[in-house]
Structure formats: structure tokens, C-alpha cells
Design a protein around this motif. Sequence first.
Motif, short mmCIF file in Angstrom:
data_model
loop_
_atom_site.label_atom_id
_atom_site.label_comp_id
_atom_site.label_asym_id
_atom_site.label_seq_id
_atom_site.Cartn_x
_atom_site.Cartn_y
_atom_site.Cartn_z
N PHE A 17 0.83 -1.20 0.00
CA PHE A 17 0.00 0.00 0.00
C PHE A 17 0.87 1.25 0.00
O PHE A 17 1.80 1.38 0.78
N ARG A 62 -10.31 -9.11 0.94
CA ARG A 62 -10.50 -9.45 2.35
C ARG A 62 -10.73 -10.95 2.45
O ARG A 62 -11.46 -11.54 1.66
N THR A 160 -0.96 2.39 6.16
CA THR A 160 -0.10 1.56 5.31
C THR A 160 0.08 0.18 5.91
O THR A 160 -0.08 -0.85 5.23
N ARG A 162 -1.75 -1.30 8.22
CA ARG A 162 -3.03 -2.02 8.34
C ARG A 162 -3.45 -2.61 7.00
O ARG A 162 -3.88 -3.77 6.92
N THR A 163 -3.34 -1.82 5.94
CA THR A 163 -3.74 -2.30 4.62
C THR A 163 -2.84 -3.42 4.13
O THR A 163 -3.31 -4.39 3.53
N ARG A 167 -3.99 -7.15 2.96
CA ARG A 167 -3.62 -7.73 1.67
C ARG A 167 -2.82 -9.02 1.86
O ARG A 167 -3.02 -9.99 1.12
#
Length: 216
Positions: A17, A62, A160, A162-163, A167
Motif C-alpha cells: 500500500f 478481504r 499503510t 493495516r492495509t 492484503r
Amino acid sequence: MATKLPDRYVITIGRSFGSGGRAVGRIIADKLGIGFYDKKLLVKAAEKSGLNHEYARENDERMPRMLGGIIPFSMGYYPSGWFGAAPTSGPDSIYNAQCDFIHEIAASEPCVIVGRSADYILRDLDNVVNIFVHAPVEDCARRVLKRGDAATMQDAVAMTERTNKLRSNFYNFYTDKRWGAACSYDLCVDSSTMPLDTLADFIIEYVRYKLSSPRH
């Protein structure tokens, strides 16, 4: 003279991200004059399978929530061992719809596909080149901050991380590979080392070489 590319091929772009991976993918597609699929792939897949668009977007990349707290991803489990027939609703049905659509477009046109574990979905095809774009977290956070996705540098770093975790969980759940690991891709590149346009040219040259290699 540039090596001629085949009539049909796919460039998949995995990305951390904020690394600019999506933007690089778009530049590559524009330079080669081929299709580009990121979130619009999700919309098309939802349309073809009759899924609700909003629900599909909310569950994009997700893993199924019902299993998120009970399956240790380091053990390498993925859906085929936990779901029998393909579910008709939920994140796994979204994934199945995307798989079907990704195979359709791979069979019909040259294109760039961003995310959605497309490299794994198309693992049995010879005309696929798998790229992973990454960058140091500080560089990713600065890009996130610059495009207005976060209010502060601290927020951008948190977003960043967390994403990337989401992923990674998605990829590791649906594949037998590891998200971001060099051995999972043909080429891993650090987007902080050069301008995105230059990076796109570099990747295109690699794609030309790989697809024309006698060993390919």
C-alpha cells in the motif's frame, strides 16, 4: 528493435500500500496499449455473478471474516480445504467470481491486472509475468499523505501497515504462496529507487525479455 509481445499475455502487479504499484500498472498498460484492471475488475465480476456492488467493494481483498480468528495463516491453509462447493454469498463468492472473470480476460486480451492474487489464479498459464512493487514504509506513507488518504504522517503509517496486513492475509489465505516474498513473483521492484515512469519502462523491458526467452 523492441521484442514483439504475444497476442495475449498478462502482467500481474502485486503491491504494498502506497508504493505506487497501481499507478505503475496504469502507466504500463497505457504505454503498451493494453487493458488495465484493478477495482473495476471487481465491479465486472460482481455484475457477471449477480453480486451486490457495494458488498463486493467492502470485501475487496478481504479474507472470509468467519475464519479470520481461527485459522493461523502461517500453516498455509486456503479455502479448498475448508469450503466444499463454492459458496453463493460472502467474501469467498466474491473471490470465486473474480477468479472466473480473471480467467476470461486472460483468455481474451493482453492486460495488466493489479492485486486480487491474479498471479496465483493464472499460475498454470505460460504467458503471465508477475511483478511485486514495494517501497520502504516511510516512502509509502509519504505517498499516502500526499494523495490525501491520511491527515498526518502517523495516520499514513498506520494505514499503510493495516492495509498491508489485510492484503497479506487475503493473499496468504487464498494461495499457497506468501504475499511480498520474492519467490512468489518473477520480479520484485522498489518504487522508491526511480520515478514511476522510468520504473514502468524497466518492467516493460523485463516483460519483453521474459516472454521472448527460450526458457519461457
